[in-house]
Scaffold this motif. Structure first.
Motif, PDB file in Angstrom:
ATOM      1  N   LYS A 171       0.846  -1.194   0.000  1.00 28.99           N
ATOM      2  CA  LYS A 171       0.000   0.000   0.000  1.00 28.99           C
ATOM      3  C   LYS A 171       0.880   1.242   0.000  1.00 28.99           C
ATOM      4  O   LYS A 171       1.775   1.380   0.820  1.00 28.99           O
ATOM      5  CB  LYS A 171      -0.937   0.012   1.208  1.00 28.99           C
ATOM      6  N   VAL A 172       0.602   2.159  -0.938  1.00 28.28           N
ATOM      7  CA  VAL A 172       1.378   3.388  -1.070  1.00 28.28           C
ATOM      8  C   VAL A 172       0.657   4.563  -0.404  1.00 28.28           C
ATOM      9  O   VAL A 172       1.277   5.375   0.289  1.00 28.28           O
ATOM     10  CB  VAL A 172       1.651   3.700  -2.556  1.00 28.28           C
ATOM     11  N   SER A 173      -0.656   4.668  -0.635  1.00 25.98           N
ATOM     12  CA  SER A 173      -1.469   5.723  -0.032  1.00 25.98           C
ATOM     13  C   SER A 173      -2.769   5.115   0.483  1.00 25.98           C
ATOM     14  O   SER A 173      -3.315   4.209  -0.132  1.00 25.98           O
ATOM     15  CB  SER A 173      -1.798   6.829  -1.043  1.00 25.98           C
ATOM     16  N   ASP A 174      -3.257   5.639   1.617  1.00 21.88           N
ATOM     17  CA  ASP A 174      -4.484   5.085   2.169  1.00 21.88           C
ATOM     18  C   ASP A 174      -5.710   5.613   1.441  1.00 21.88           C
ATOM     19  O   ASP A 174      -5.628   6.488   0.578  1.00 21.88           O
ATOM     20  CB  ASP A 174      -4.584   5.360   3.670  1.00 21.88           C
ATOM     21  N   GLU A 175      -6.865   5.076   1.817  1.00 23.41           N
ATOM     22  CA  GLU A 175      -8.111   5.387   1.135  1.00 23.41           C
ATOM     23  C   GLU A 175      -8.480   6.860   1.247  1.00 23.41           C
ATOM     24  O   GLU A 175      -8.977   7.474   0.286  1.00 23.41           O
ATOM     25  CB  GLU A 175      -9.225   4.521   1.732  1.00 23.41           C
ATOM     26  N   GLU A 176      -8.241   7.463   2.415  1.00 25.95           N
ATOM     27  CA  GLU A 176      -8.612   8.860   2.628  1.00 25.95           C
ATOM     28  C   GLU A 176      -7.877   9.788   1.668  1.00 25.95           C
ATOM     29  O   GLU A 176      -8.456  10.751   1.140  1.00 25.95           O
ATOM     30  CB  GLU A 176      -8.324   9.269   4.084  1.00 25.95           C
ATOM     31  N   ARG A 177      -6.609   9.525   1.422  1.00 30.05           N
ATOM     32  CA  ARG A 177      -5.828  10.349   0.495  1.00 30.05           C
ATOM     33  C   ARG A 177      -6.358  10.207  -0.927  1.00 30.05           C
ATOM     34  O   ARG A 177      -6.482  11.198  -1.670  1.00 30.05           O
ATOM     35  CB  ARG A 177      -4.352   9.941   0.550  1.00 30.05           C
ATOM     36  N   VAL A 178      -6.713   8.988  -1.317  1.00 27.47           N
ATOM     37  CA  VAL A 178      -7.251   8.756  -2.654  1.00 27.47           C
ATOM     38  C   VAL A 178      -8.594   9.455  -2.817  1.00 27.47           C
ATOM     39  O   VAL A 178      -8.883  10.046  -3.870  1.00 27.47           O
ATOM     40  CB  VAL A 178      -7.383   7.240  -2.915  1.00 27.47           C
ATOM     41  N   ILE A 179      -9.440   9.428  -1.771  1.00 25.06           N
ATOM     42  CA  ILE A 179     -10.736  10.108  -1.817  1.00 25.06           C
ATOM     43  C   ILE A 179     -10.552  11.606  -1.993  1.00 25.06           C
ATOM     44  O   ILE A 179     -11.239  12.256  -2.808  1.00 25.06           O
ATOM     45  CB  ILE A 179     -11.544   9.807  -0.542  1.00 25.06           C
TER      46      ILE A 179
END
Length: 225
Positions: free
Chosen positions: A76-84
């Motif tokens: 995992k590079v970036s979590d879901e919150e960052r992608v959102i």
């Protein structure tokens, strides 16, 4: 010529008995003797022999690739919150269902390789969660096809990318393998497919050129077919 015919017969027998290949169908695809003149038996014999050689090459490739080990590693590079957050900068709202915002692949160290050298198929995957379906299982499938018959799948592997979280985010996924010594030289098509919750979303086609020699300058030599 006799030794060649014996080798081809042995290869075809191995393909038929051990690997379950439909030699009749493959033979019809490769045999171009129908192009010869009606009474030109020499031409027909050459085409039959050429077709048999190609079938034998397919048999060899099937055996070597089937025994080849493919390793997989995801991170995992970036979590879901960052992608959102990034997604909402360009869109009014999240999609109804999880969606792939990015899916790209690269072949390392390059698309031209030698047998015995490690190959890495690396993917960059960005998945946005959905408003109605936030949880998603991200998977990737790798499939390797024959260099003579590009419709024949030699080996495939499907692996989970986010099995521990089942959430969106940015991930890297790697398939690592070493093309074995003895594998026939040629271009082997490779397909990678992104799968979200069991549904295929996108497929990327790549070609892996296997070469057997390197000259004194370090350049790989590709045989003309």
């Amino acid at each position: 010529m006799k030794k060649i015919c014996v080798f081809l017969f042995a290869s075809l027998f191995l393909a038929n008995q051990s690997m379950g290949l439909d030699l009749k169908d493959i033979g019809r695809a490769f045999d171009k003797s129908y192009k010869c003149k009606k009474n030109d038996q020499g031409c027909k014999n050459r085409e039959h022999l050429l077709a048999a050689a190609k079938i034998a090459a397919v048999a060899v490739a099937v055996k070597y690739i089937a025994d080849m080990i493919i390793e997989q590693r995801a991170k995992k590079v970036s979590d879901e919150e960052r992608v959102i957050t990034d997604y909402k900068n360009n869109h009014d709202a999240l999609p109804d269902k999880p969606q792939a915002a990015t899916y790209t692949t690269s072949t390392l160290p390059g698309s031209v390789v030698q047998p015995g050298k490690k190959v890495v198929i690396q993917s960059d995957i960005v998945v946005v969660p959905g408003r109605e379906q936030k949880e998603t299982l991200i998977q990737e499938r790798l499939a390797i096809f024959d260099n003579e018959d590009n419709t024949k799948e030699l080996k495939s592997l499907t692996k989970d990318v986010n099995d521990d979280t089942k959430r969106g985010g940015r991930y890297t996924n790697e398939f690592t393998f070493t093309l074995p010594e003895g594998l026939p030289q040629g271009v082997y098509p490779i397909k990678t497919t992104l799968i979200l919750n069991g549904e295929e979303k996108e497929t990327i086609n790549n070609n892996l050129q296997l070469v057997l020699q390197v000259n004194s300058a370090g350049n790989m030599l590709i045989a003309l077919r």
